[in-house]
Design a protein around this motif. Structure first.
Motif, mmCIF file in Angstrom:
data_model
loop_
_atom_site.group_PDB
_atom_site.id
_atom_site.type_symbol
_atom_site.label_atom_id
_atom_site.label_comp_id
_atom_site.label_asym_id
_atom_site.label_seq_id
_atom_site.Cartn_x
_atom_site.Cartn_y
_atom_site.Cartn_z
ATOM 1 N N ARG A 101 -101.312 -39.943 61.286
ATOM 2 C CA ARG A 101 -100.447 -40.955 61.911
ATOM 3 C C ARG A 101 -100.938 -41.289 63.315
ATOM 4 N NH1 ARG A 101 -94.254 -40.090 59.772
ATOM 5 N NH2 ARG A 101 -94.732 -38.755 57.985
ATOM 6 N N ARG A 102 -101.471 -40.291 64.019
ATOM 7 C CA ARG A 102 -101.995 -40.537 65.366
ATOM 8 C C ARG A 102 -103.236 -41.426 65.324
ATOM 9 N NH1 ARG A 102 -105.236 -37.768 69.643
ATOM 10 N NH2 ARG A 102 -106.145 -36.382 68.075
ATOM 11 N N ARG A 103 -104.050 -41.289 64.281
ATOM 12 C CA ARG A 103 -105.311 -42.024 64.187
ATOM 13 C C ARG A 103 -105.145 -43.393 63.527
ATOM 14 N NH1 ARG A 103 -110.307 -38.448 64.237
ATOM 15 N NH2 ARG A 103 -109.578 -36.622 65.375
ATOM 16 N N GLY A 104 -104.406 -43.466 62.467
ATOM 17 C CA GLY A 104 -104.146 -44.744 61.820
ATOM 18 C C GLY A 104 -105.196 -45.195 60.828
ATOM 19 N N GLN A 105 -106.460 -45.098 61.202
ATOM 20 C CA GLN A 105 -107.541 -45.517 60.309
ATOM 21 C C GLN A 105 -108.868 -44.983 60.822
ATOM 22 O OE1 GLN A 105 -108.474 -49.930 60.745
ATOM 23 N NE2 GLN A 105 -106.566 -49.779 61.907
ATOM 24 N N THR A 106 -109.856 -44.967 59.939
ATOM 25 C CA THR A 106 -111.205 -44.597 60.334
ATOM 26 C C THR A 106 -111.791 -45.688 61.211
ATOM 27 O OG1 THR A 106 -111.564 -43.306 58.320
ATOM 28 C CG2 THR A 106 -113.531 -44.125 59.450
#
Length: 463
Positions: A101-106
């Motif tokens: 959730r902190r990153r969201g996507q690559t």
């Protein structure tokens, strides 16, 4: 397109990522949880290892989200589409979930990627690598002879991909496993045009490693194989959205219909760029007949991006959203086919699996849905910032010692005394000062090329 810009030597892409706030190392608790679930991958009871699935990705890819098998039926076609079952590895409320959730996507950069999930999952136990037994969310979509959906089945299954293919090799010779891809892909493209879908197909700027250890920027268009493969993904996303809307819960990828004023402005622009717009034709039909390799067509397609503004994620649990459709797809649509690389796809898949089984999604899953639009919007902004900064850095570095030179260019858009131009012989797109006309071929003088600020600026040179 062939225009290539080359830069030798190292560039500080890490600084770009740091400036944009891209997360770097995974916390120890996240890695420990990933090691634990990767050591004992959960395998569903349903065995679909008899399906001769294959993956199609860029060469060298390890984070393989989708594997496909296509076959002919008595009434049309069957699409079997296995999607990496990330939800089987990532427990809601755990350390992996919180970090995703902190990153969201690559986030992809020329010197590597910053993954959404630890590599032992995204490039290992959860990836649909060839020859490996893997858990998957298996979509079985039946189509009639015109590629209209007649039946959809979704369930967890164990699968084994037979081969890892890439776009270039499939484009040179379609292998037996994909012999129906061109046929089904073209039919799906035709149905998209009938729905009024707007698929621009404009060449994108990409930074790639060069053979001498430096970097190149190229304008790259979508190949036929990439387009047909994308249609399979879009088909699945449309089926996912239908499940969600029928079940009254989900998270859609939404885009308002094209604004009539923007359509009319584009229609007025067409004659000056040599674009034929037949009476009664919609913008999607006009766009489908253009060649992005032609500068004036590329200019028109760039202007047509104004029709695709306002994309968002729309979560709901209850009444159908007021605007559930996606103007680019020409139908309601949901992201479910790239869960290794995009957060929302895991949640969308879990919702669809529950609904397909005749169940209501669990309370923890329902509680997470309202957060997703904000999380994805933030990660989209961060990713777009990185993409633009990387290209700006390479462009400014290449041109740093060429200030004052004059280049041939084509005008993409114009506002009062400031325009955007693309150089004819290099893969450079930048702002230009001066009163110009979209589609016009012009001579421009380089006035600024500063790698420190990642700024490139031109001025109309005349002549």
């Amino acid at each position: 397109m062939a225009r290539v810009l080359k830069v030798s030597g190292p560039l500080d892409f890490a600084a770009v990522r740091e400036e944009a706030g891209v997360p770097d190392e995974f916390p120890a608790a996240v890695l420990a949880e990933a090691d634990q679930v990767a050591a004992d991958p959960p395998l569903p009871e349903h065995d679909a290892t008899d399906l001769p699935l294959v993956t199609i990705d860029p060469p060298g890819a390890r984070d393989l989200d989708q594997a496909v098998h296509l076959t002919r039926t008595a009434g049309g076609y069957r699409v079997s589409y296995a999607i990496a079952d990330v939800g089987a590895f990532v427990a809601l409320g755990g350390a992996l979930d919180a970090e995703a959730r902190r990153r969201g996507q690559t986030v992809y950069c020329p010197d590597g990627r910053t993954p959404l999930h630890p590599p032992q999952l995204s490039e290992g136990a959860a990836s649909l690598l060839p020859g490996q037994l893997r858990p998957a969310a298996l979509w079985t979509i039946d189509l009639d002879a015109d590629a209209e959906v007649t039946a959809v089945d979704l369930r967890r299954a164990r699968v084994r991909s037979r081969a890892q293919l890439d776009y270039a090799s499939v484009g040179q010779q379609v292998p037996p496993e994909l012999e129906l891809l061109p046929e089904i892909g073209r039919l799906l493209e035709a149905r998209a045009r009938e729905r009024g879908a707007i698929e621009l197909g404009t060449p994108s700027q990409e930074v790639e490693p060069g053979p001498d250890g430096g970097w190149t920027v190229v304008f790259r268009g979508q190949s036929d194989v990439e387009g047909w493969n994308a249609q399979i993904s879009l088909l699945t996303g449309r089926c996912a959205a239908r499940l969600m809307l029928d079940g009254g819960v989900g998270v859609l990828r939404t885009l308002p219909p094209a604004d009539p004023g923007a359509v009319e402005a584009l229609r007025r622009l067409a004659p000056g760029l040599g674009v034929d717009w037949p009476a009664g034709a919609g913008p999607g039909e006009v766009i489908a007949g253009l060649d992005p390799a032609q500068p004036r067509h590329a200019t028109f397609l760039d202007a047509a991006a104004s029709l695709l503004r306002g994309a968002a994620y729309t979560a709901f649990a209850g009444p159908t959203p007021a605007q559930p459709g996606h103007g680019g797809v020409g139908a309601p649509y949901a992201h479910v086919t790239a869960p290794l690389r995009r957060l929302v796809d895991r949640f969308g898949t879990e919702v669809c699996l529950a609904l397909a089984a005749g169940q209501r999604p669990g309370a923890d899953l329902l509680a997470a849905l309202p957060e997703l639009p904000g999380l994805m919007a933030a990660s989209d902004r961060r990713t777009h910032e990185v993409d633009r900064a990387v290209i700006d850095l390479v462009e400014a570095t290449l041109l740093a010692d060429r200030t004052g030179e004059v280049f041939d260019a084509v005008v993409l858009d114009a506002e009062d005394r400031r325009s955007t131009v693309v150089l004819t012989d290099l893969a450079v797109q930048a702002r230009c000062d001066g009163r110009l006309t979209p589609g016009e071929r012009v001579r421009v003088r380089l006035t600024t090329a500063d790698p420190a600020t990642r700024t490139v600026r031109f001025a109309a040179a005349g002549g």
